[in-house]
Design an enzyme around this catalytic site. Structure first.
Site, PDB file in Angstrom:
ATOM      1  N   PRO A  25      -3.838 -13.918 -15.428  1.00 51.66           N
ATOM      2  CA  PRO A  25      -2.807 -15.310 -15.467  1.00 51.66           C
ATOM      3  C   PRO A  25      -1.993 -15.222 -14.098  1.00 51.66           C
ATOM      4  O   PRO A  25      -1.734 -14.191 -13.751  1.00 51.66           O
ATOM      5  CB  PRO A  25      -2.075 -15.253 -16.448  1.00 51.66           C
ATOM      6  CG  PRO A  25      -2.357 -14.016 -17.286  1.00 51.66           C
ATOM      7  CD  PRO A  25      -3.322 -13.169 -16.776  1.00 51.66           C
TER       8      PRO A  25
ATOM      9  N   GLY B 207       3.522 -11.953 -13.335  1.00 48.26           N
ATOM     10  CA  GLY B 207       4.139 -10.905 -13.472  1.00 48.26           C
ATOM     11  C   GLY B 207       2.992  -9.494 -13.703  1.00 48.26           C
ATOM     12  O   GLY B 207       3.101  -8.658 -13.766  1.00 48.26           O
ATOM     13  N   LEU B 208       1.772 -10.143 -13.447  1.00 44.98           N
ATOM     14  CA  LEU B 208       0.694  -9.053 -13.728  1.00 44.98           C
ATOM     15  C   LEU B 208      -0.168  -8.700 -12.608  1.00 44.98           C
ATOM     16  O   LEU B 208      -1.276  -8.196 -12.634  1.00 44.98           O
ATOM     17  CB  LEU B 208      -0.448  -9.717 -14.801  1.00 44.98           C
ATOM     18  CG  LEU B 208      -0.010  -9.796 -16.163  1.00 44.98           C
ATOM     19  CD1 LEU B 208      -0.955 -10.244 -17.303  1.00 44.98           C
ATOM     20  CD2 LEU B 208       0.978  -8.725 -16.770  1.00 44.98           C
ATOM     21  N   GLY B 209       0.558  -8.859 -11.486  1.00 42.06           N
ATOM     22  CA  GLY B 209      -0.313  -8.464 -10.193  1.00 42.06           C
ATOM     23  C   GLY B 209      -1.256  -9.478  -9.480  1.00 42.06           C
ATOM     24  O   GLY B 209      -2.147  -8.916  -8.879  1.00 42.06           O
ATOM     25  N   SER B 210      -1.473 -10.646 -10.174  1.00 44.03           N
ATOM     26  CA  SER B 210      -2.665 -11.459  -9.763  1.00 44.03           C
ATOM     27  C   SER B 210      -2.654 -11.345  -8.259  1.00 44.03           C
ATOM     28  O   SER B 210      -3.720 -11.287  -7.658  1.00 44.03           O
ATOM     29  CB  SER B 210      -2.537 -12.628 -10.532  1.00 44.03           C
ATOM     30  OG  SER B 210      -3.075 -13.679  -9.843  1.00 44.03           O
ATOM     31  N   SER B 211      -1.507 -12.035  -7.560  1.00 41.80           N
ATOM     32  CA  SER B 211      -1.914 -11.910  -6.107  1.00 41.80           C
ATOM     33  C   SER B 211      -2.443 -10.850  -5.417  1.00 41.80           C
ATOM     34  O   SER B 211      -3.423 -10.917  -4.464  1.00 41.80           O
ATOM     35  CB  SER B 211      -0.687 -12.450  -5.326  1.00 41.80           C
ATOM     36  OG  SER B 211       0.472 -11.512  -5.435  1.00 41.80           O
ATOM     37  N   ALA B 212      -1.818  -9.594  -5.632  1.00 40.31           N
ATOM     38  CA  ALA B 212      -2.243  -8.481  -5.087  1.00 40.31           C
ATOM     39  C   ALA B 212      -3.849  -8.130  -5.405  1.00 40.31           C
ATOM     40  O   ALA B 212      -4.647  -7.778  -4.677  1.00 40.31           O
ATOM     41  CB  ALA B 212      -1.414  -7.063  -5.469  1.00 40.31           C
ATOM     42  N   ALA B 213      -4.235  -8.495  -6.749  1.00 45.36           N
ATOM     43  CA  ALA B 213      -5.432  -8.106  -7.175  1.00 45.36           C
ATOM     44  C   ALA B 213      -6.722  -9.221  -6.274  1.00 45.36           C
ATOM     45  O   ALA B 213      -7.683  -8.712  -5.945  1.00 45.36           O
ATOM     46  CB  ALA B 213      -5.671  -8.393  -8.598  1.00 45.36           C
TER      47      ALA B 213
ATOM     48  N   ASP C 104       2.966  -3.367  -5.969  1.00 41.85           N
ATOM     49  CA  ASP C 104       1.709  -4.157  -6.356  1.00 41.85           C
ATOM     50  C   ASP C 104       0.638  -3.553  -5.588  1.00 41.85           C
ATOM     51  O   ASP C 104      -0.547  -3.330  -6.064  1.00 41.85           O
ATOM     52  CB  ASP C 104       1.741  -5.560  -6.617  1.00 41.85           C
ATOM     53  CG  ASP C 104       2.703  -6.235  -7.562  1.00 41.85           C
ATOM     54  OD1 ASP C 104       3.369  -5.365  -8.089  1.00 41.85           O
ATOM     55  OD2 ASP C 104       2.432  -7.427  -7.862  1.00 41.85           O
TER      56      ASP C 104
HETATM   57  O1  PMV Z   1       5.929 -10.694 -10.498  1.00 38.96           O
HETATM   58  P1  PMV Z   1       5.133  -9.693  -9.767  1.00 38.96           P
HETATM   59  O2  PMV Z   1       4.121  -9.163 -10.264  1.00 38.96           O
HETATM   60  O3  PMV Z   1       5.219 -10.352  -8.310  1.00 38.96           O
HETATM   61  O4  PMV Z   1       6.054  -8.327  -9.185  1.00 38.96           O
HETATM   62  C1  PMV Z   1       7.198  -8.397  -8.606  1.00 38.96           C
HETATM   63  C2  PMV Z   1       8.157  -7.013  -8.726  1.00 38.96           C
HETATM   64  C3  PMV Z   1       9.285  -7.111  -8.024  1.00 38.96           C
HETATM   65  O5  PMV Z   1      10.199  -5.698  -7.985  1.00 38.96           O
HETATM   66  C4  PMV Z   1      10.404  -8.178  -8.373  1.00 38.96           C
HETATM   67  C5  PMV Z   1       9.383  -7.399  -6.368  1.00 38.96           C
HETATM   68  C6  PMV Z   1       8.512  -6.167  -5.661  1.00 38.96           C
HETATM   69  O6  PMV Z   1       8.363  -6.516  -4.242  1.00 38.96           O
HETATM   70  O7  PMV Z   1       8.599  -5.145  -6.317  1.00 38.96           O
END
Ligand code: PMV
Length: 278
Positions: free
Chosen positions: A70, A74-80, A121
Site C-alpha cells: 500500500p 509506512g511500509l516503504g513503498s516509495s523506496a521499494a 528505508d
Molecule cells: O513512513 P515511511 O515509510 O516513509 O518512513 C518514514 C520514517 C521516518 O523516520 C519518519 C523518516 C526517515 O527519513 O527515516
C-alpha cells in the site's frame, strides 16, 4: 512477482528519532514490488521518472510497476518502487549494479521526497533482513533468537507526506525531549530482541511517544485505545499521519484472535507478519 522484486519494510522502533541520529530497528516484509522495462508509453509517476533518471535511463525508458505494498502507509513503498525500477533499468542497460550503488541511488530518489530522509528505508530495501540503523554509520544485521508474530493494521491513508511530517517535528523544538525518549526505548527494544525477550510493552511505550510527538491522528488514537483495552500493544510504523489515517500500525498480543475479531467486525484491513524469521 516479476523479475527484480524489491520488498517493503516495517519500522519496529525509532521512526522520526532516526532523523536526529538515534538508532532505529527495521525489518523487511514479504510484500513486494516488481518493475519491468516496457516499450509502450506508460503513465510514470514523478518517483518512477526520477528512479529511471538516476539509474541512467533518461527519458527513453518506460517502466511498468506491479506492487503489493500500500502506497504512503509506512511500509516503504516509495523506496521499494525506486529499488525495483533502478534494478530493472540497469538490467535492461546491461550494467550490473552493486548493493552499495543501489542504496545510494534509492537514497537520492528518497531525498527528493523528504530532504532530511534518514536513509533507513533505502538501507532496508537494499539489504533486507532485520537491521539496526543509525544515519551516517554502517548498519548492522541483527539475529534474534525468538521470532514472533505481529499484526499490521491499516489505520487509513495519511493525507500528509513523510517529508511534511518530518518537517512538522523538526519545526517544533519542544519535540526533541520526546525524540530522546524514543531513542532510549529503541535501545531497550534492541537489547531484548537479541536476548529473545518479549518487546510488546516497549513497543506500546514507543506508540505513546509517537502520539505525544504529534504524528498520530485522532482516528488512529481511538483505534489504538480500543485495541489496548483488549490487552494489545500498539504503535504506528513509519512517518504517521495527522488529519486522516496514520498508515499502518503494529499490533502485538499473544492471543491474536482477540484482536482480529474486533478488526473483522469493524472491517479494518490487517495482515500478519513474522519478525525475525530470516
Ligand atoms: O513512513 P515511511 O515509510 O516513509 O518512513 C518514514 C520514517 C521516518 O523516520 C519518519 C523518516 C526517515 O527519513 O527515516
Amino acid at each position: 512477482m516479476h523479475t527484480n522484486p524489491a520488498y517493503g519494510k516495517v519500522i519496529l522502533s525509532g521512526e522520526h528519532a532516526v532523523v536526529y541520529g538515534k538508532v532505529a530497528l527495521a525489518t523487511s516484509i514479504s510484500l513486494g514490488v516488481s518493475a519491468e522495462v516496457v516499450s509502450k508509453e506508460g503513465d510514470a509517476s514523478e518517483l518512477v521518472k526520477k528512479a529511471i533518471e538516476v539509474a541512467g535511463g533518461e527519458n527513453r525508458i518506460q517502466v511498468k510497476i506491479r506492487s503489493e505494498i500500500p502506497i504512503g502507509s509506512g511500509l516503504g513503498s516509495s523506496a521499494a518502487v525506486s529499488a525495483a525500477t533502478i534494478k530493472a533499468v540497469r538490467e535492461y542497460l546491461g550494467k550490473p549494479i552493486t548493493d552499495e550503488e543501489l542504496f545510494n541511488l534509492i537514497w537520492e530518489v528518497e531525498k527528493t521526497l523528504s530532504p532530511n530522509d534518514s536513509g533507513l528505508d533505502s538501507t532496508i530495501v537494499t539489504y533486507g533482513g532485520l537491521i539496526e540503523y543509525r544515519k551516517g554509520q554502517p548498519f548492522k544485521q541483527l539475529k534474534i533468537s525468538r521470532p514472533f508474530k505481529i499484526l499490521l493494521v491499516n489505520s487509513g491513508k495519511p493525507s500528509e507526506t513523510t517529508g511534511e511530517l518530518v518537517k512538522m517535528v523538526a519545526d517544533d523544538p519542544t519535540k526533541q525531549v520526546i525524540v530522546e525518549k524514543i531513542g532510549e526505548v529503541t535501545k531497550l527494544i534492541r537489547e531484548k530482541l537479541v536476548l529473545g525477550e518479549e518487546i510488546f510493552e516497549l513497543l506500546n511505550q514507543n506508540g505513546f511517544l509517537l502520539e505525544e510527538l504529534g504524528v498520530v491522528s485522532e482516528s488512529a488514537k481511538k483505534l489504538s485505545r480500543e485495541l489496548r483495552e483488549l490487552g494489545a500493544s500498539v504503535k504506528i510504523t513509519g512517518a504517521g499521519g495527522v488529519a486522516n489515517g496514520s498508515g499502518m500500525m503494529i499490533v502485538a498480543i499473544n492471543d491474536l484472535t482477540k484482536i482480529t475479531k474486533l478488526l473483522d467486525n469493524k472491517k479494518i484491513d490487517y495482515f500478519e507478519t513474522i519478525i525475525g524469521e530470516k
